[in-house]
Write a protein that holds these residues in place. Sequence first.
Motif, mmCIF file in Angstrom:
data_model
loop_
_atom_site.group_PDB
_atom_site.id
_atom_site.type_symbol
_atom_site.label_atom_id
_atom_site.label_comp_id
_atom_site.label_asym_id
_atom_site.label_seq_id
_atom_site.Cartn_x
_atom_site.Cartn_y
_atom_site.Cartn_z
ATOM 1 N N TRP A 26 15.697 27.676 18.454
ATOM 2 C CA TRP A 26 16.081 26.665 19.429
ATOM 3 C C TRP A 26 17.476 26.095 19.181
ATOM 4 C CZ3 TRP A 26 12.750 27.121 23.091
ATOM 5 C CH2 TRP A 26 11.421 27.419 22.798
ATOM 6 N N THR A 27 18.169 26.572 18.183
ATOM 7 C CA THR A 27 19.437 25.957 17.798
ATOM 8 C C THR A 27 20.540 26.230 18.821
ATOM 9 O OG1 THR A 27 18.805 26.301 15.499
ATOM 10 C CG2 THR A 27 21.081 25.687 15.924
ATOM 11 N N ALA A 28 21.124 25.147 19.286
ATOM 12 C CA ALA A 28 22.292 25.219 20.171
ATOM 13 C C ALA A 28 23.505 24.777 19.368
ATOM 14 C CB ALA A 28 22.095 24.305 21.377
ATOM 15 N N SER A 30 31.321 13.813 39.534
ATOM 16 C CA SER A 30 30.068 13.227 40.000
ATOM 17 C C SER A 30 28.859 13.787 39.248
ATOM 18 C CB SER A 30 29.925 13.443 41.505
ATOM 19 O OG SER A 30 30.006 14.814 41.799
ATOM 20 N N ASP A 31 27.699 13.305 39.604
ATOM 21 C CA ASP A 31 26.422 13.656 38.982
ATOM 22 C C ASP A 31 26.294 15.176 38.799
ATOM 23 O OD1 ASP A 31 23.707 14.099 38.392
ATOM 24 O OD2 ASP A 31 23.005 12.592 39.816
ATOM 25 N N PRO A 32 26.038 15.645 37.585
ATOM 26 C CA PRO A 32 25.920 17.090 37.344
ATOM 27 C C PRO A 32 24.755 17.742 38.084
ATOM 28 C CG PRO A 32 25.394 15.863 35.348
ATOM 29 C CD PRO A 32 25.889 14.872 36.353
ATOM 30 N N ARG A 33 23.809 16.936 38.573
ATOM 31 C CA ARG A 33 22.663 17.484 39.299
ATOM 32 C C ARG A 33 23.005 17.850 40.737
ATOM 33 N NH1 ARG A 33 18.679 13.001 39.164
ATOM 34 N NH2 ARG A 33 20.620 11.906 39.514
ATOM 35 N N GLN A 34 24.201 17.485 41.194
ATOM 36 C CA GLN A 34 24.664 17.869 42.525
ATOM 37 C C GLN A 34 25.207 19.296 42.480
ATOM 38 O OE1 GLN A 34 27.442 14.778 43.576
ATOM 39 N NE2 GLN A 34 25.794 13.388 44.199
ATOM 40 N N TYR A 65 29.186 30.626 26.329
ATOM 41 C CA TYR A 65 29.126 29.175 26.501
ATOM 42 C C TYR A 65 28.436 28.880 27.835
ATOM 43 C CZ TYR A 65 32.165 28.206 22.534
ATOM 44 O OH TYR A 65 32.689 28.089 21.272
ATOM 45 N N HIS A 66 27.482 27.946 27.787
ATOM 46 C CA HIS A 66 26.701 27.619 28.971
ATOM 47 C C HIS A 66 26.114 26.216 28.840
ATOM 48 C CE1 HIS A 66 23.675 29.000 26.101
ATOM 49 N NE2 HIS A 66 22.797 28.303 26.803
ATOM 50 N N ARG A 67 25.424 25.799 29.900
ATOM 51 C CA ARG A 67 24.703 24.532 29.929
ATOM 52 C C ARG A 67 23.680 24.606 31.056
ATOM 53 N NH1 ARG A 67 29.967 21.116 32.085
ATOM 54 N NH2 ARG A 67 29.973 22.029 34.184
ATOM 55 N N PHE A 68 22.753 23.656 31.075
ATOM 56 C CA PHE A 68 21.697 23.636 32.094
ATOM 57 C C PHE A 68 21.469 22.203 32.554
ATOM 58 C CE2 PHE A 68 17.302 22.785 33.281
ATOM 59 C CZ PHE A 68 17.126 23.693 34.300
ATOM 60 N N THR A 69 21.129 22.069 33.823
ATOM 61 C CA THR A 69 20.651 20.793 34.346
ATOM 62 C C THR A 69 19.687 21.064 35.496
ATOM 63 O OG1 THR A 69 21.261 18.598 35.173
ATOM 64 C CG2 THR A 69 22.535 20.472 36.019
ATOM 65 N N VAL A 70 18.742 20.161 35.663
ATOM 66 C CA VAL A 70 17.926 20.206 36.869
ATOM 67 C C VAL A 70 18.810 19.794 38.037
ATOM 68 C CG1 VAL A 70 15.680 19.812 35.761
ATOM 69 C CG2 VAL A 70 17.092 17.852 36.397
ATOM 70 N N ASP A 71 18.349 20.047 39.249
ATOM 71 C CA ASP A 71 19.102 19.578 40.413
ATOM 72 C C ASP A 71 18.606 18.177 40.776
ATOM 73 O OD1 ASP A 71 16.677 20.063 41.729
ATOM 74 O OD2 ASP A 71 17.429 21.811 42.809
ATOM 75 N N LYS A 116 20.606 15.337 28.815
ATOM 76 C CA LYS A 116 21.995 15.250 28.332
ATOM 77 C C LYS A 116 22.281 16.356 27.327
ATOM 78 C CE LYS A 116 22.563 10.320 29.088
ATOM 79 N NZ LYS A 116 22.530 8.998 28.495
ATOM 80 N N MET A 117 21.323 16.633 26.444
ATOM 81 C CA MET A 117 21.508 17.673 25.434
ATOM 82 C C MET A 117 21.630 19.051 26.093
ATOM 83 S SD MET A 117 19.036 18.612 22.213
ATOM 84 C CE MET A 117 17.785 19.391 23.229
ATOM 85 N N PHE A 118 20.762 19.347 27.094
ATOM 86 C CA PHE A 118 20.811 20.636 27.786
ATOM 87 C C PHE A 118 22.157 20.837 28.479
ATOM 88 C CE2 PHE A 118 15.943 20.428 28.743
ATOM 89 C CZ PHE A 118 15.657 20.750 27.431
ATOM 90 N N TYR A 119 22.789 19.715 28.912
ATOM 91 C CA TYR A 119 24.032 19.811 29.680
ATOM 92 C C TYR A 119 25.284 19.841 28.805
ATOM 93 C CZ TYR A 119 26.942 19.558 33.826
ATOM 94 O OH TYR A 119 27.848 19.840 34.807
ATOM 95 N N GLU A 120 25.132 19.661 27.510
ATOM 96 C CA GLU A 120 26.273 19.818 26.598
ATOM 97 C C GLU A 120 26.635 21.299 26.528
ATOM 98 O OE1 GLU A 120 28.180 17.712 24.574
ATOM 99 O OE2 GLU A 120 27.292 16.099 25.761
#
Length: 179
Positions: free
Chosen positions: A155-157, A12-16, A132-138, A82-86
């Motif tokens: 800034w390179t990921a 489901s939605d990664p913001r959950q 290894y990590h990722r970020f998303t808003v809620d 989407k980029m932050f969540y990769e």
Amino acid sequence: MVQAWYMDDAPSDPRQPHRPDPDRPVGLEQLRRLGVLYWKLDADKYENDPELEKIRRERNYSWMDIITICKDKLPNYEEKIKMFYEEHLHLDDEIRYILDGSGYFDVRDKEDKWIRIFMEKGDMITLPAGIYHRFTVDEKNYAKAMRLFVGEPVWTAYNRPADHFEARGQYMKFLAQTA
């Protein structure tokens, strides 16, 4: 205090929240063993906070800016989210201080399982280079964060797989020493 837990595998939605049932909480000590550092600060006084200044001085966080992550303030919002969540890593530490709003940092544990860290106003985190990590808003779709760096910002990921980088090798050695 910060909340962290092992994530469920729901698509489901990664913001959950993605909290499993039963809950599998993760404590600050377990995060520390992964190299993840955490502070709780008073975000209302970030401009003149002696505690923040002390942390910046001790850890040499010399550069900073502020980013607002919401549809109205961040150009190409959907693309950036989407980029932050990769899943990715950086060659330098990632330091974020949430000044308002909330979101999630997900990090991999030693067994490559996802740990979700809920970040809200006043939470500051350092993710070590090579993790290894990722970020998303809620689900509120809003976070305002201070970004800090040692020296000039990079800034390179590097999306996974990125195991060939020296920073990843050093991080893996760190994990082996904390076992």
